[in-house]
Write an enzyme that holds these catalytic residues in place. Structure first.
Site, PDB file in Angstrom:
ATOM      1  N   VAL A  83       0.888  -1.123  -0.105  1.00  0.00           N
ATOM      2  CA  VAL A  83      -0.018  -0.055   0.001  1.00  0.00           C
ATOM      3  C   VAL A  83       0.928   1.044   0.060  1.00  0.00           C
ATOM      4  CG1 VAL A  83      -1.894   1.272   1.188  1.00  0.00           C
ATOM      5  CG2 VAL A  83      -1.701  -1.168   1.465  1.00  0.00           C
ATOM      6  N   ASP A 131     -15.842  -8.670   8.457  1.00  0.00           N
ATOM      7  CA  ASP A 131     -14.627  -8.435   9.013  1.00  0.00           C
ATOM      8  C   ASP A 131     -14.446  -7.068   9.895  1.00  0.00           C
ATOM      9  OD1 ASP A 131     -11.948  -9.456   9.820  1.00  0.00           O
ATOM     10  OD2 ASP A 131     -10.909  -9.161   7.957  1.00  0.00           O
ATOM     11  N   ASN A 139      -9.372  -2.778  10.585  1.00  0.00           N
ATOM     12  CA  ASN A 139      -9.878  -2.476   9.286  1.00  0.00           C
ATOM     13  C   ASN A 139     -10.747  -1.306   9.229  1.00  0.00           C
ATOM     14  OD1 ASN A 139      -8.981  -5.010   8.214  1.00  0.00           O
ATOM     15  ND2 ASN A 139     -10.910  -6.128   8.772  1.00  0.00           N
TER      16      ASN A 139
END
Ligand code: ACK
Length: 931
Positions: free
Chosen positions: A605, A737, A742
């Protein structure tokens, strides 16, 4: 020194302490506190001279089993500014030190052997004015020391020129105290010094057995956590709080388990304690299958009011229920037939061809028809009522008797029967009249049944003549048949059984199997519906109408027209078509890559910038797909963009676009040298470009800023996450999730839900573990129904939200610490829930517990969560009420030198364990470092 009187500011009587070195400046002084309670303090106040080094040391404190020790100091300290002419010499701190040794070293003292724990400063120092006003500014400081390993230790206080009075020193360690939980005892346990929990096995209390091995965890804070497993009281013993006690006389317990002893049922007793069951009183019994909880019973009395109605050679007997059923419901009747010849006193049993209808024994109704008796004959019938214990008490059996005489003789049996014709489902028969009709034959009774059904179900036809056709039979099946003739005297005896078979099936019939299957389907709506749905499903998958596609998704909810709904990209035959329907294709030359910020599951990323024609440049995050990807990986990678691209909400990470094709000759701007691997291999580059979130993922962000946010700031973040989740659930998207890792945080502390994907959720999250059903699931965050049978819904997302709430309030602590996944599943299943994080507002802990309701329909909807959090934000005072953390236990290692009488500290209503091990109030030594 006398100019700077320390607290207490009233006359102090000096008591020479036992071990003060003449050159140390610490003095032991007795006085009274603000309540005029006598206290003793150690004071020093050499603020006018340079280079002060005055030591005060405790006596040797045995460590016992402590690993980490807590030292609580109470002291007053004089503000230097309030003392004239001490600039440069006066200090406002003193040092706390310790030294570990295996034995008491008496007065032997070496300064360099001590290690510093901390420099202690006062939160509040007092001035001359405070002395005048008699204001007590007592400071309390607690410091941790550890791990300590030697047999004991000393604490020391080093004064370097302050004006300080030590009022009390308390030394203690924390431990999980002996406890009995779920009938298992857990010993006193000292926590580990590190962050780990100590797993402790429990032992079942006396008279109990392990159902599942009992275990608990002792936390570093001295709290018992997560009871798993339990013991059950043995038979004959009941659970009385924390022990198993024998049942009292007159009570019994026949099962292992934590039920209470029961009173002996009627007509039973025990005279001793600890009975497994109760014995029956005299003349009362228990049948084999009777449970110990059932009353003891006895055989019934005789049936009453027997009536007989004679019809030629048959008789109908009828009677009433016995007066006493013996306390049971399983009463049946048996009819015994005896033939009594005239003039003979002894009767003989009837011939076996006498027929009882429905039967002779085990009758549940109070009537029976007896047929095929001989004409003009005396019979006696004995009718006995029986129940489940009649066999056990033969001497107690009672019956009612009736004697009758039959009249006219019946015809003799038919002996010749002929089969005329058979087909698949019928048969035609004819027969000869009986040899001795004994009158005019009124009709014949033809009784038949399938051979394999053994007369349990049969059909009776009547025929005036000597032939009959039996229809509606099964093909290729054996039947048995009997015929008897009837005259005015009643029925004659039946013929012997006659066997015949129908013909097998023919070949040319219509195919009944198909018909049957369709009918069965009609009966099973679900099957039929699923066929239709599947059928339509195929149609939809080809359809280009997103509205139709969505019928298959959305969690099974019916959605209101006009509300946008999430479309599963997997419904597209070609997932890249989905990407381009929901995500903008970006020109790679508009993107500049600055640096690598992390590793995603498909590749790096990076952070960078995006400048689209005639738009302002913005910061973006660029997710890349690592070199050598397979087609499936590319599809899965891009599925995240297809999902994210459908969302538009301030708390959902915003998709700027994707790069799936790069035209030849496009120039890519890569500024950071390490970012080059952010850009793919020689293959086709693929990127997902999203808004940039300066503070990265929430879990690491919270860990980095432990205890730095206000309650309102935390609730604000949580509100954002809940609002994003409300939007997702309204769209019919189940995240599966949801976890702090996250959630991304931007520079304004706005939290946004991220990490959308399908297979990824279960395959690539490092937290996901394989379940017994084969799927991969992030156990600690997932609702029980999703773990056990993959029931993922917005309600299971709400469970995960509760875990995120816990993560946030504990600043990124790992849920269930380092317990194994298996233990987490078991503990949650047994009803254990995470305890409130430190200082957690009660309202937020309640919300967590609501999210963790076992019954998923009872969990709050995200809509409700948002509104609860909004109310808290509007009323911040409500955050001040904190949830009760579970009791913590402190064991006093050593000394308190408050002069007031030492009592063991009690904490009403709590289970605090205070064990004062050393009660001397006066065990400090003032020491000179030169000693
Ligand atoms: O905690 P982090 O710095 O924040 O490390 C992870 C890493 O990439 C792997 O997921 C960071 N990350 C992911 N998406 C973004 C984004 N949109 N903005 C900033 N950082 C991101 C994440």
């Amino acid at each position: 020194m006398n100019d700077f009187i320390l607290f207490p500011p009233f006359p102090i009587s000096f008591i020479p302490p036992p071990c003060i070195s003449s050159s140390s400046q610490w003095e032991e002084i007795s006085g009274v506190d603000e309540h005029y309670t006598p206290i003793r303090t150690f004071q020093v106040c050499n603020v006018m001279e340079y280079s002060q080094n005055n030591w005060l040391r405790t006596n040797w404190i045995p460590r016992q089993s402590a690993q980490k020790i807590y030292v609580e100091l109470k002291f007053t300290l004089r503000d230097c500014n309030s003392i004239p002419l001490v600039l440069g010499t006066c200090k406002e701190t003193f040092n706390l030190l310790y030294m570990e040794t295996d034995e008491d070293q008496g007065s032997h003292f070496r300064e360099h052997q001590f290690s510093k724990i901390d420099t202690i400063a006062a939160d509040e120092s007092f001035t001359q004015m405070d002395l005048g006003d008699r204001i007590l500014k007592l400071n309390t400081e607690v410091r941790e020391v550890g791990p300590v390993t030697k047999k004991g230790f000393y604490l020391a206080f080093q004064d370097v020129g302050a004006c300080v009075a030590l009022v009390s020193v308390r030394v203690y360690f924390k431990k999980c105290p002996f406890i009995v939980r779920n009938l298992a005892s857990f010993p006193d346990t000292v926590p580990m010094d590190s962050q780990s929990l100590v797993e402790v096995k429990g032992s079942c209390v006396n008279h109990s057995k392990e159902e599942e091995p009992p275990r608990m965890y002792c936390s570093t804070e001295g709290e018992w956590l997560v009871p798993i497993g339990k013991c059950l009281c043995n038979v004959g013993y009941e659970d009385r709080g924390s022990s198993c006690q024998a049942c009292r006389a007159g009570f019994y317990k026949s099962l292992l388990g934590n039920v209470q002893c029961s009173k002996c049922p009627p007509h039973s007793f025990t005279h001793h304690e600890g009975a497994l069951h109760c014995g029956c009183e005299k003349n009362y019994f228990r049948a084999d299958g009777d449970l110990p909880s059932m009353a003891c019973t006895r055989p019934p009395s005789a049936p009453r009011n027997v009536i007989s109605v004679i019809n030629e050679t048959s008789v109908i007997l009828d009677w009433s229920w016995p007066e006493d059923t013996g306390g049971r419901k399983d009463v049946t009747f048996t009819v015994l037939c005896k033939r009594c010849r005239q003039g003979q006193r002894v009767c003989e049993a009837c011939r076996s061809n006498v027929r009882f209808l429905p039967r002779a024994a085990g009758l549940q109704n109070t009537t029976v028809t007896v047929g095929d008796l001989l004409a003009h004959t005396n019979y006696t019938f004995e009718i006995e009522a029986q129940n489940g214990v009649s066999q056990l008490a033969p001497t107690m059996r009672q019956y009612a008797a009736v004697t009758i005489t039959t009249n006219q003789a019946a015809p003799s049996p038919v002996t010749v029967i002929r089969k005329d014709r058979t087909s698949r489902n019928s048969i035609s028969l004819s027969w000869l009249e009986p040899e001795r009709p004994n009158g005019i034959i009124l009709d014949y009774e033809v009784k038949y049944y399938q051979k394999q059904e053994q007369e349990t179900s049969y059909t009776i036809l009547r025929s005036k003549g000597c032939n009959v056709t039996l229809g509606g039979l099964k093909a290729d099946t054996s039947y048995l048949l009997q015929i008897r003739a009837r005259t005015a005297a009643g029925y004659g005896a039946s013929s012997r059984s006659f066997e015949f078979e129908t013909s097998p099936d023919c070949k040319y019939r219509s195919d009944p199997t198909i018909l049957y299957t369709v009918e069965e389907l009609m009966g099973k709506g679900v099957t039929l519906i699923s066929i239709i749905v599947t059928d339509r499903f195929c149609g939809y998958s080809k359809s280009k109408q997103p509205d139709e596609k969505r019928l298959h998704f959305g969690n099974g909810h019916l959605r209101l027209p006009g509300i946008r709904t999430y479309v599963d990209p997997h419904t597209y035959e070609d997932p890249s078509q989905a990407v381009h329907e929901f995500a903008k294709e970006l020109d790679a030359s508009c993107i500049a890559i600055d640096k690598v910020v992390g590793a995603g599951e498909f590749g790096e990323v990076c952070s960078g910038r995006l400048r689209l024609p005639s738009k302002k440049e913005i910061c973006v995050a660029i997710k890349t797909l690592k070199a050598g990807y397979t087609d499936k990986q590319r599809r899965d990678f891009l599925s995240e963009a297809s999902i994210m691209g459908q969302f538009d909400h301030p708390n959902i990470i915003r998709l700027e676009g994707v790069v799936t094709r790069i035209a030849r000759g496009t120039i890519l701007v890569i500024l950071a040298p390490h970012a080059s691997f952010c850009l793919f291999s020689p293959g086709k580059p693929v990127m997902i470009v999203t808004e940039y979130m300066e503070n990265g993922s929430l879990d690491s962000f919270l860990k980095k800023h432990d205890a730095q946010f206000t309650g309102i700031q935390l609730v604000g973040m949580l509100r954002g996450i809940a609002s994003g989740m409300r939007y997702l659930s309204d769209m019919g998207y189940v995240h599966r999730d949801l976890a702090a890792r996250n959630i991304l945080v931007n520079s304004n502390l706005v939290c946004k839900v991220s990490d959308f994907g399908l297979s990824r959720v279960l395959e690539d999250d490092p937290e996901a573990a394989y379940t017994t059903r084969g799927g991969k699931i992030p156990i600690r965050w997932t609702a029980p129904e999703a773990i056990s049978y993959r029931k993922f819904t917005s309600a299971s997302d709400a469970w995960s939200y509760g875990i995120v709430l816990w993560e946030v309030m504990s600043y990124g602590e790992r849920p269930y610490w380092e317990m194994s996944n298996q233990d987490v599943i078991k503990a949650v299943d047994e009803g254990y829930r995470l305890p409130p994080p430190m200082d957690c507002p009660a309202a937020l802990y309640q919300l967590m517990l609501d999210c963790w309701q076992k019954e998923r329909n009872n969990r709050p909807k995200f809509e409700q969560i948002v509104s609860i959090l909004d109310k808290l934000i509007r009323n911040p005072g409500s955050l001040k009420i904190t949830a009760n953390t579970s009791s913590r236990y402190y064991t006093h290692l050593h000394l308190t030198f408050k002069l007031s009488t030492l009592t063991s500290e009690s904490h009403p209503g709590s289970q605090h364990l205070i064990q004062v091990l050393y009660t001397s109030t006066f065990n400090l030594q003032a020491l000179n470092p030169d000693l």
